[in-house]
Design a protein around this motif. Structure first.
Motif, PDB file in Angstrom:
ATOM      1  N   TYR A 329      51.488  44.213  46.000  1.00  0.00           N
ATOM      2  CA  TYR A 329      50.709  44.782  44.752  1.00  0.00           C
ATOM      3  C   TYR A 329      50.270  43.601  43.730  1.00  0.00           C
ATOM      4  N   ILE A 333      46.544  42.387  42.360  1.00  0.00           N
ATOM      5  CA  ILE A 333      46.267  42.225  40.924  1.00  0.00           C
ATOM      6  C   ILE A 333      45.649  40.740  41.001  1.00  0.00           C
ATOM      7  N   ARG A 356      48.002  39.553  33.588  1.00  0.00           N
ATOM      8  CA  ARG A 356      48.436  40.901  34.368  1.00  0.00           C
ATOM      9  C   ARG A 356      48.568  41.971  33.726  1.00  0.00           C
ATOM     10  N   ASP A 360      46.597  45.270  34.712  1.00  0.00           N
ATOM     11  CA  ASP A 360      47.474  46.055  35.668  1.00  0.00           C
ATOM     12  C   ASP A 360      47.660  47.409  34.984  1.00  0.00           C
TER      13      ASP A 360
END
Length: 469
Positions: A329, A333, A356, A360
C-alpha cells in the motif's frame, strides 16, 4: 597543585551548578584536542551522531555540540586549504554527487513542496529544514573525514570506534530484553530515551529493532575480519563469543530483515575467505552456542515473528500478510505521489510523511521502508540515481583498494581486514536500504569516507613504488 586546584574547581562547580559547570572545561579540552589532533576530533564528531550525550552537553536549537564541532572543523579546513592551496576534494566524484543531492533536495522543496498552509495547519513546517540540516551535517562530516583522516592508523582508529559503538548498541538491546524490557515487551530495542537503567548516555542510533539488528549484523562482519587478523588465541575466542552474542541480538530484535541480513553476511564472509578446517570448526561451534542461547533466551513470540518471513515458506501468518499489505500500500501511494511530481523534482527532504498524509485516503504518514523509494519521492529521480551511484562508487573504491592491500608485501597490508570488513558492511547496508530508510544514517557517510581515504592512500603508495623503478 594546578591539577588539584582544577579538580577542586570542577568538583565544587558541579556540586553547585550541575553538569553545565563542566561545559567550559569540556569545550576547552575538546578544542585543544581537535586543533592538535584533528583525527581525534573526527572521532568525537562521529560519536555525536551515535551517542546520546548528557543533556547539559547536547546544547539546544542550532547551538548543539554537533554544530559547534562542524564550525571548528570548517575553520580548520579553511586554514588547511589556504596553507596547502589544494582543493582536491572538490574534484572527488562522491563529493560532487553529494552536492548534487543537496541541490536537488533544495530545489524540490522550493518548487514542489506540499502546500504551505496545509503544512502549517498540521504543524509540520519544521520537517524540511530539520531533514536538510541533518543531511548537510552528514555531507560536512564526509568532507571533514576525507581531509583529516590521513594515515592507516587513523583509519583503524575510526573503524574500531565505530565497531565498538555498534557492538554496544546490539549488546545493550540484548540486555534490555533479558531484563524484561524491550519494544512491546519482547523485541530488543534501544534509543536515547529507552535505555535500561545504568545505560543512560550510550547509543542513540538504533531507534528501532530493525536498525539495531542491522548494526549487529554489520558489527559481525567487522569483528570477524578483525579476529582473523589477530594472532592471540584468547582474543580470537572472545571475538567468537562476541559474534555469537551479536547474532543473538538479531533474534532478540525479532527482525526478519535482520535475519536475512545475517544470512547474507555469513554467505559473503564464507565466499570471501573460503572455508578451512579451523574456520569450519569455529562456525560450527559458534552455531551450536547460538542455538543454545536462542532456545534459552529468545521469547517464543520473537521466534514466531522472525521465522515468519513473507513470500518464504508455505505458511504466512496474519502478521506476515499484514506486513506485505502495508508495504504494498505504501508503494502504491509512493507511485501516485511520483506521478504527480514534476519530472525531475520530489516533494522536499523530510516531506514524505506530510505528502503521504495529505494524499493518502487512510490519512497515514507511515514510512515507505525503502531508501531508494524515499529518495525518489523526496528528491526526484536524479537524487535516487545519485545515491545509487554513490553506493557504486564507494563499493568500487573499496574493491580497488582490496586488490592491493591483500597483497602480502604491500605497504598497506595492515588495512586488509578493514577494507574487507568495510566492503561487506557496505553490501549488507545496501541490502537494508531495500527494507528501511537509511540515507540519513551516518554509517553510509562513514563508509563513503573510508572508500575515498583508503583508495587515496593506496594510489599514493602505488605511485611512489612505480616512480622508484
Amino acid at each position: 597543585m594546578a591539577l588539584l586546584a582544577l579538580a577542586l574547581f570542577i568538583g565544587v562547580s558541579s556540586a553547585s551548578f550541575g553538569g553545565r559547570a563542566l561545559l567550559p572545561v569540556f569545550g576547552a579540552v575538546a578544542l585543544v584536542i581537535i586543533v592538535a589532533r584533528p583525527e581525534y576530533g573526527i572521532a568525537i564528531f562521529l560519536s555525536t551522531f551515535l551517542m546520546a550525550y548528557p543533556k547539559w552537553l547536547q546544547g539546544s536549537g542550532y547551538l548543539t555540540i554537533n554544530n559547534v564541532l562542524g564550525g571548528v572543523f570548517a575553520v580548520l579546513l579553511t586554514y588547511k586549504v589556504y596553507r596547502e592551496q589544494d582543493w582536491w576534494f572538490i574534484r572527488v566524484p562522491e563529493i560532487q554527487l553529494l552536492a548534487l543531492i543537496v541541490a536537488m533536495f533544495y530545489l524540490s522543496e522550493t518548487f514542489n513542496a506540499p502546500d504551505a498552509l496545509e503544512v502549517s495547519l498540521l504543524g509540520a513546517g519544521f520537517y524540511f529544514a530539520e531533514g536538510l540540516r541533518i543531511f548537510v551535517n552528514r555531507v560536512a562530516f564526509t568532507l571533514f573525514f576525507i581531509n583529516f583522516i590521513r594515515t592507516p592508523s587513523h583509519v583503524r582508529m575510526i573503524f574500531l570506534l565505530a565497531l565498538g559503538f555498534m557492538m554496544i548498541t546490539a549488546l545493550t538491546g540484548v540486555q534490555t530484553v533479558l531484563l524484561g524490557g524491550g519494544l512491546r515487551g519482547y523485541r530488543a530495542f534501544t534509543g536515547a530515551e529507552e535505555l535500561v537503567a545504568g545505560q543512560a548516555g550510550l547509543i542513540r542510533a538504533a531507534g528501532n529493532p530493525n536498525r539495531l539488528a542491522m548494526f549487529a549484523v554489520i558489527a559481525i562482519s567487522g569483528l570477524w575480519f578483525l579476529i582473523q587478523s589477530l594472532r592471540v588465541p584468547f582474543a580470537r575466542l572472545i571475538g567468537v563469543v562476541a559474534i555469537v552474542l551479536l547474532s543473538l541480538a538479531v533474534f532478540l530484535a525479532a527482525s526478519r530483515s535482520g535475519l536475512i541480513g545475517l544470512a547474507l553476511c555469513g554467505f559473503l564472509i564464507v565466499a570471501d575467505s573460503g572455508l578451512s578446517v579451523r574456520k569450519l570448526a569455529t562456525i560450527v561451534l559458534g552455531g551450536l552456542l547460538l542455538g543454545v542461547l536462542v532456545v534459552q533466551f529468545v521469547p517464543e513470540r520473537s521466534l514466531e515473528r522472525i521465522t515468519n518471513i513473507p513470500v518464504v515458506g508455505s505458511e504466512v501468518s496474519d502478521e506476515g500478510e499484514a506486513s506485505i499489505e502495508r508495504r504494498s500500500y505504501a508503494w502504491e501511494i509512493a507511485y501516485s505521489l511520483w506521478k504527480e511530481n514534476p519530472p525531475l523534482l520530489g516533494v522536499g527532504m523530510g516531506n514524505w510523511s506530510v505528502a503521504r498524509f495529505l494524499n493518502d485516503p487512510a490519512r497515514s504518514a507511515g514510512a515507505p521502508h525503502n531508501s531508494h523509494l524515499l529518495a525518489l519521492i523526496e528528491g526526484g529521480p536524479i537524487v535516487m540515481i545519485a545515491f545509487m551511484l554513490l553506493l557504486w562508487r564507494t563499493y568500487r573504491n573499496l574493491r580497488v583498494s582490496e586488490h592491493y592491500v591483500t597483497m602480502p608485501h604491500f605497504p598497506l597490508a595492515e588495512l586488509a581486514w578493514v577494507v574487507k570488513a568495510a566492503r561487506i558492511s557496505l553490501i549488507v547496508f545496501i541490502f537494508f536500504t531495500l527494507v528501511a530508510d537509511l540515507y540519513n544514517l551516518v554509517l553510509l557517510y562513514m563508509l563513503v569516507g573510508f572508500g575515498i581515504v583508503i583508495r587515496r592512500q593506496v594510489e599514493a603508495v602505488v605511485q611512489r613504488e612505480s616512480l622508484s623503478y
